[in-house]
Scaffold this active site. Structure first.
Site, PDB file in Angstrom:
ATOM      1  N   LYS A  88      63.331  37.083  69.654  1.00 21.71           N
ATOM      2  CA  LYS A  88      64.016  36.248  68.654  1.00 21.71           C
ATOM      3  C   LYS A  88      63.165  36.156  67.399  1.00 21.71           C
ATOM      4  O   LYS A  88      61.933  36.190  67.471  1.00 21.71           O
ATOM      5  CB  LYS A  88      64.247  34.836  69.213  1.00 21.71           C
ATOM      6  CG  LYS A  88      65.258  34.801  70.333  1.00 21.71           C
ATOM      7  CD  LYS A  88      66.658  34.957  69.785  1.00 21.71           C
ATOM      8  CE  LYS A  88      67.636  35.148  70.942  1.00 21.71           C
ATOM      9  NZ  LYS A  88      68.971  35.480  70.492  1.00 21.71           N
ATOM     10  N   ASN A 104      51.886  40.177  67.467  1.00 19.83           N
ATOM     11  CA  ASN A 104      53.029  40.808  68.125  1.00 19.83           C
ATOM     12  C   ASN A 104      52.628  42.207  68.565  1.00 19.83           C
ATOM     13  O   ASN A 104      51.794  42.853  67.920  1.00 19.83           O
ATOM     14  CB  ASN A 104      54.192  40.907  67.131  1.00 19.83           C
ATOM     15  CG  ASN A 104      55.417  41.568  67.732  1.00 19.83           C
ATOM     16  OD1 ASN A 104      55.834  41.249  68.851  1.00 19.83           O
ATOM     17  ND2 ASN A 104      56.003  42.513  67.018  1.00 19.83           N
ATOM     18  N   HIS A 106      54.273  45.945  69.166  1.00 17.88           N
ATOM     19  CA  HIS A 106      55.461  46.758  68.887  1.00 17.88           C
ATOM     20  C   HIS A 106      55.218  48.135  69.500  1.00 17.88           C
ATOM     21  O   HIS A 106      54.122  48.676  69.368  1.00 17.88           O
ATOM     22  CB  HIS A 106      55.656  46.875  67.365  1.00 17.88           C
ATOM     23  CG  HIS A 106      56.881  47.644  67.001  1.00 17.88           C
ATOM     24  ND1 HIS A 106      58.140  47.088  67.049  1.00 17.88           N
ATOM     25  CD2 HIS A 106      57.045  48.930  66.606  1.00 17.88           C
ATOM     26  CE1 HIS A 106      59.030  48.005  66.695  1.00 17.88           C
ATOM     27  NE2 HIS A 106      58.395  49.127  66.421  1.00 17.88           N
ATOM     28  N   ASP A 147      58.053  42.895  61.430  1.00 19.00           N
ATOM     29  CA  ASP A 147      57.239  44.068  61.793  1.00 19.00           C
ATOM     30  C   ASP A 147      56.366  44.594  60.657  1.00 19.00           C
ATOM     31  O   ASP A 147      55.963  45.765  60.652  1.00 19.00           O
ATOM     32  CB  ASP A 147      58.124  45.234  62.307  1.00 19.00           C
ATOM     33  CG  ASP A 147      58.640  44.993  63.712  1.00 19.00           C
ATOM     34  OD1 ASP A 147      58.034  44.207  64.454  1.00 19.00           O
ATOM     35  OD2 ASP A 147      59.660  45.597  64.080  1.00 19.00           O
TER      36      ASP A 147
HETATM   37  C1  GRF Z   1      57.269  46.102  75.231  1.00 21.26           C
HETATM   38  O1  GRF Z   1      57.606  47.442  75.042  1.00 21.26           O
HETATM   39  C2  GRF Z   1      56.901  45.508  73.907  1.00 21.26           C
HETATM   40  O2  GRF Z   1      56.271  46.399  73.053  1.00 21.26           O
HETATM   41  C3  GRF Z   1      58.234  45.157  73.363  1.00 21.26           C
HETATM   42  O3  GRF Z   1      58.952  44.666  74.472  1.00 21.26           O
HETATM   43  C4  GRF Z   1      58.457  45.264  75.650  1.00 21.26           C
HETATM   44  C5  GRF Z   1      58.092  44.160  76.568  1.00 21.26           C
HETATM   45  O4  GRF Z   1      57.891  44.569  77.863  1.00 21.26           O
HETATM   46  N1  GRF Z   1      58.144  44.338  72.217  1.00 21.26           N
HETATM   47  P1  GRF Z   1      57.362  43.487  78.911  1.00 21.26           P
HETATM   48  O5  GRF Z   1      58.351  42.320  78.907  1.00 21.26           O
HETATM   49  O6  GRF Z   1      55.991  43.061  78.492  1.00 21.26           O
HETATM   50  O7  GRF Z   1      57.365  44.184  80.230  1.00 21.26           O
END
Ligand code: GRF
Length: 203
Positions: A88, A104, A106, A147
């Site tokens: 979110k 964060n 990504h 991002d």
């Molecule tokens: C990961 O690929 C992260 O980069 C992205 O969401 C995914 C989360 O996976 N933003 P998890 O819930 O930590 O298994």
């Protein structure tokens, strides 16, 4: 903060347990999700960590949602907010209150393959469609531009022509699991600072 299965969260829980006898430099002490019943909350509960569900849909506006989060984090004396698959949009009052204290992860090499709507399989599909031969996770500070905040760390992962979004996601995820706790450790050690929008890491 998490919205999914929580495999990144699990790495953090393992590396930074909230126990008095822990020698870790940081402790994960609160896990917030925007929806109930997800794997990340289960993992936190199993580790004995406080969980909260804060659903933006239950607040009259983003500011009210942000105020709830700020209150929670201030009460728990949170030093760093980690978005571990949180899907979110963060309210701007939270970003302002925790400037350079929200990170964060990504699953691609920003500033490419990011932005609104770029999450999950879509990111890896875009990487494959572009034909690039390298991808990999990015950990960055969160600011008001989706991002686009200052990049703290990136790792490269090869892209093969035989990849599907799923095989690529799995290869990137393995590396995410190492880079995120590594960055949290660096921040906990006070080795990361932002100078004119650029991150300096004192290794
Ligand atoms: C990961 O690929 C992260 O980069 C992205 O969401 C995914 C989360 O996976 N933003 P998890 O819930 O930590 O298994």
């Amino acid at each position: 903060m998490a919205s999914g299965g929580g495999t990144n969260l699990q790495q953090l829980l393992d590396r930074f347990p909230d126990r008095k006898d822990s020698t870790a430099r940081a402790r994960i002490c609160l896990v917030v999700s925007n929806r109930p019943g997800i794997g990340a909350l289960e993992r936190a509960e199993k580790a004995g960590i406080r969980t909260e569900v804060v659903d933006p849909a239950e607040y009259e506006n983003p500011e009210a949602f942000g105020n709830k989060l700020i209150e929670l984090y201030e009460t728990e004396s949170i030093g760093l907010v980690i978005l571990a698959g949180f899907l979110k949009m963060l309210p701007s009052n939270l970003i302002a209150a925790f400037r350079n204290r929200i990170i964060n992860i990504h699953p691609a090499l920003l500033p490419l393959f990011g932005g609104k709507g770029m999450y999950g399989t879509r990111v890896h599909r875009a990487v494959l469609d572009a034909g690039v031969k390298l991808t990999g996770p990015t950990v960055h500070f969160v600011d008001e531009k989706y991002d686009k905040g200052p990049i703290i760390a990136q790792r490269s992962v090869p892209v093969y022509h035989t990849d599907t979004p799923e095989t690529l996601a799995a290869r990137v995820l393995e590396v995410e699991h190492r880079i995120l706790p590594d960055v949290v450790g660096l921040i906990a050690d006070g080795r990361v600072k932002v100078v004119d929008g650029i991150v300096h890491v004192n290794q």
